[in-house]
Design a protein around this motif. Structure first.
Motif, PDB file in Angstrom:
ATOM      1  N   GLY A  97       0.770  -1.239   0.000  1.00  0.00           N
ATOM      2  CA  GLY A  97       0.000   0.000   0.000  1.00  0.00           C
ATOM      3  C   GLY A  97       0.795   1.279   0.000  1.00  0.00           C
ATOM      4  O   GLY A  97       0.218   2.367   0.073  1.00  0.00           O
ATOM      5  N   ALA A  98       2.121   1.191  -0.086  1.00  0.00           N
ATOM      6  CA  ALA A  98       2.925   2.416  -0.155  1.00  0.00           C
ATOM      7  C   ALA A  98       2.577   3.202  -1.414  1.00  0.00           C
ATOM      8  O   ALA A  98       2.280   2.624  -2.457  1.00  0.00           O
ATOM      9  N   SER A  99       2.604   4.515  -1.306  1.00  0.00           N
ATOM     10  CA  SER A  99       2.272   5.372  -2.442  1.00  0.00           C
ATOM     11  C   SER A  99       3.471   5.699  -3.311  1.00  0.00           C
ATOM     12  O   SER A  99       3.341   6.409  -4.299  1.00  0.00           O
ATOM     13  N   GLY A 100       4.635   5.172  -2.950  1.00  0.00           N
ATOM     14  CA  GLY A 100       5.814   5.410  -3.771  1.00  0.00           C
ATOM     15  C   GLY A 100       7.079   5.113  -3.013  1.00  0.00           C
ATOM     16  O   GLY A 100       7.041   4.712  -1.851  1.00  0.00           O
ATOM     17  N   LEU A 112      11.607  16.428  -1.102  1.00  0.00           N
ATOM     18  CA  LEU A 112      10.586  17.424  -0.784  1.00  0.00           C
ATOM     19  C   LEU A 112       9.440  17.377  -1.783  1.00  0.00           C
ATOM     20  O   LEU A 112       8.261  17.436  -1.404  1.00  0.00           O
ATOM     21  N   ASN A 113       9.776  17.259  -3.062  1.00  0.00           N
ATOM     22  CA  ASN A 113       8.731  17.171  -4.087  1.00  0.00           C
ATOM     23  C   ASN A 113       7.894  15.911  -3.912  1.00  0.00           C
ATOM     24  O   ASN A 113       6.671  15.921  -4.122  1.00  0.00           O
ATOM     25  N   ALA A 114       8.557  14.803  -3.538  1.00  0.00           N
ATOM     26  CA  ALA A 114       7.837  13.542  -3.343  1.00  0.00           C
ATOM     27  C   ALA A 114       6.868  13.648  -2.172  1.00  0.00           C
ATOM     28  O   ALA A 114       5.724  13.180  -2.260  1.00  0.00           O
ATOM     29  N   VAL A 115       7.296  14.255  -1.093  1.00  0.00           N
ATOM     30  CA  VAL A 115       6.427  14.418   0.075  1.00  0.00           C
ATOM     31  C   VAL A 115       5.203  15.246  -0.300  1.00  0.00           C
ATOM     32  O   VAL A 115       4.058  14.894   0.039  1.00  0.00           O
ATOM     33  N   ARG A 116       5.426  16.335  -1.017  1.00  0.00           N
ATOM     34  CA  ARG A 116       4.287  17.191  -1.407  1.00  0.00           C
ATOM     35  C   ARG A 116       3.353  16.463  -2.366  1.00  0.00           C
ATOM     36  O   ARG A 116       2.123  16.580  -2.272  1.00  0.00           O
ATOM     37  N   ALA A 117       3.923  15.710  -3.303  1.00  0.00           N
ATOM     38  CA  ALA A 117       3.102  14.992  -4.283  1.00  0.00           C
ATOM     39  C   ALA A 117       2.247  13.931  -3.610  1.00  0.00           C
ATOM     40  O   ALA A 117       1.042  13.812  -3.885  1.00  0.00           O
ATOM     41  N   ILE A 118       2.841  13.160  -2.719  1.00  0.00           N
ATOM     42  CA  ILE A 118       2.091  12.103  -2.047  1.00  0.00           C
ATOM     43  C   ILE A 118       1.030  12.694  -1.128  1.00  0.00           C
ATOM     44  O   ILE A 118      -0.089  12.178  -1.038  1.00  0.00           O
ATOM     45  N   ALA A 119       1.346  13.789  -0.468  1.00  0.00           N
ATOM     46  CA  ALA A 119       0.362  14.443   0.395  1.00  0.00           C
ATOM     47  C   ALA A 119      -0.848  14.918  -0.402  1.00  0.00           C
ATOM     48  O   ALA A 119      -1.967  14.943   0.112  1.00  0.00           O
ATOM     49  N   SER A 120      -0.623  15.262  -1.673  1.00  0.00           N
ATOM     50  CA  SER A 120      -1.730  15.739  -2.508  1.00  0.00           C
ATOM     51  C   SER A 120      -2.487  14.610  -3.194  1.00  0.00           C
ATOM     52  O   SER A 120      -3.445  14.845  -3.915  1.00  0.00           O
ATOM     53  N   GLY A 121      -2.038  13.359  -2.979  1.00  0.00           N
ATOM     54  CA  GLY A 121      -2.757  12.216  -3.529  1.00  0.00           C
ATOM     55  C   GLY A 121      -2.102  11.546  -4.710  1.00  0.00           C
ATOM     56  O   GLY A 121      -2.642  10.575  -5.254  1.00  0.00           O
ATOM     57  N   ASP A 122      -0.950  12.036  -5.146  1.00  0.00           N
ATOM     58  CA  ASP A 122      -0.259  11.412  -6.269  1.00  0.00           C
ATOM     59  C   ASP A 122       0.602  10.242  -5.782  1.00  0.00           C
ATOM     60  O   ASP A 122       0.836  10.074  -4.593  1.00  0.00           O
ATOM     61  N   ALA A 123       1.070   9.440  -6.741  1.00  0.00           N
ATOM     62  CA  ALA A 123       2.006   8.361  -6.438  1.00  0.00           C
ATOM     63  C   ALA A 123       3.370   8.749  -6.988  1.00  0.00           C
ATOM     64  O   ALA A 123       3.466   9.358  -8.054  1.00  0.00           O
ATOM     65  N   VAL A 124       4.415   8.396  -6.263  1.00  0.00           N
ATOM     66  CA  VAL A 124       5.756   8.792  -6.674  1.00  0.00           C
ATOM     67  C   VAL A 124       6.566   7.561  -7.061  1.00  0.00           C
ATOM     68  O   VAL A 124       7.357   7.044  -6.280  1.00  0.00           O
TER      69      VAL A 124
END
Length: 219
Positions: A97-100, A112-124
């Protein structure tokens, strides 16, 4: 403000991540854990947007902790940190279930970009990298949570085409070009696919496509 927790058994590593994250005006660290059990408790108590999860920790490892955190139904999303870009641990974490995931030697801006992307619902995870992971490990690791292939019947033919293209590693733009659709339409289809199959993000949808045999591993 994006809230983040850090789970890593190395105190210097945690300190480095905390210093980087808290240097940003829009990110705050709400706690640290040095093993998977502590990470699960921390996620339940603090409910962070994102938890940075080391895979190899003593006791409860990052994979088991990820499964518990995601399975709880809370909002916390997991970003796995690993030393190796392709290994069975990364695959297992994504399936849990990890998002990236990111390598531990990633550049600060990447994290930093990955943290922001995952927080917004994207997968990294780059689509092509997801495909490589699944081609290498799908079918080799037992998992009791493989979905019933019949659940795919809920998808329309077009949604199946979009999901197959996602699993092949195509971006939204490439899917739109292949299927002669507007990119906004592709995004709409992906949103419906995620809702129908109960996937949190694109990575989970691709794993689903492999599990129900919509796509077969290469070679």
């Amino acid at each position: 403000m994006t809230t983040v927790a850090i789970a890593d058994d190395q105190s210097l590593q945690r300190m480095g991540f905390r210093m980087l994250l808290e240097s940003q005006d829009d990110i705050t660290v709400v706690g640290e854990a040095e093993n998977g059990s502590e990470a699960v408790r921390l996620a339940a108590d603090r409910n962070p947007d994102v938890i940075l999860m080391d895979i190899r920790m003593p006791g409860t490892d990052g994979i088991s902790a990820t499964k518990q955190i995601v399975g709880s139904g809370g909002r916390t999303r997991v970003l796995v940190l690993t030393t190796f870009d392709i290994d069975q641990y990364v695959y297992s974490a994504l399936r849990a279930g990890a998002s990236g995931f990111l390598l531990k030697d990633a550049q600060p801006e990447e994290l930093l970009n990955a943290v922001r992307a995952i927080a917004s619902g994207d997968a990294v995870v780059a689509p092509s990298l997801t495909r490589r992971l699944l081609d290498q490990f799908i079918g080799h690791l037992p998992d009791d949570d493989v979905p019933d292939p019949e659940t795919a019947s809920e998808l329309t033919d077009r949604e199946k085409q979009v999901l197959q293209a996602m699993a092949e590693g195509l971006t939204n733009g490439e899917i739109a070009e292949r299927l002669f659709l507007a990119e906004s339409t592709v995004k709409t289809h992906i949103g419906r696919i995620l809702q129908k199959i109960g996937a949190r993000d694109r990575v989970q949808a691709v794993i689903y496509a492999y599990d129900v045999k919509l796509v077969k591993p290469r070679g």
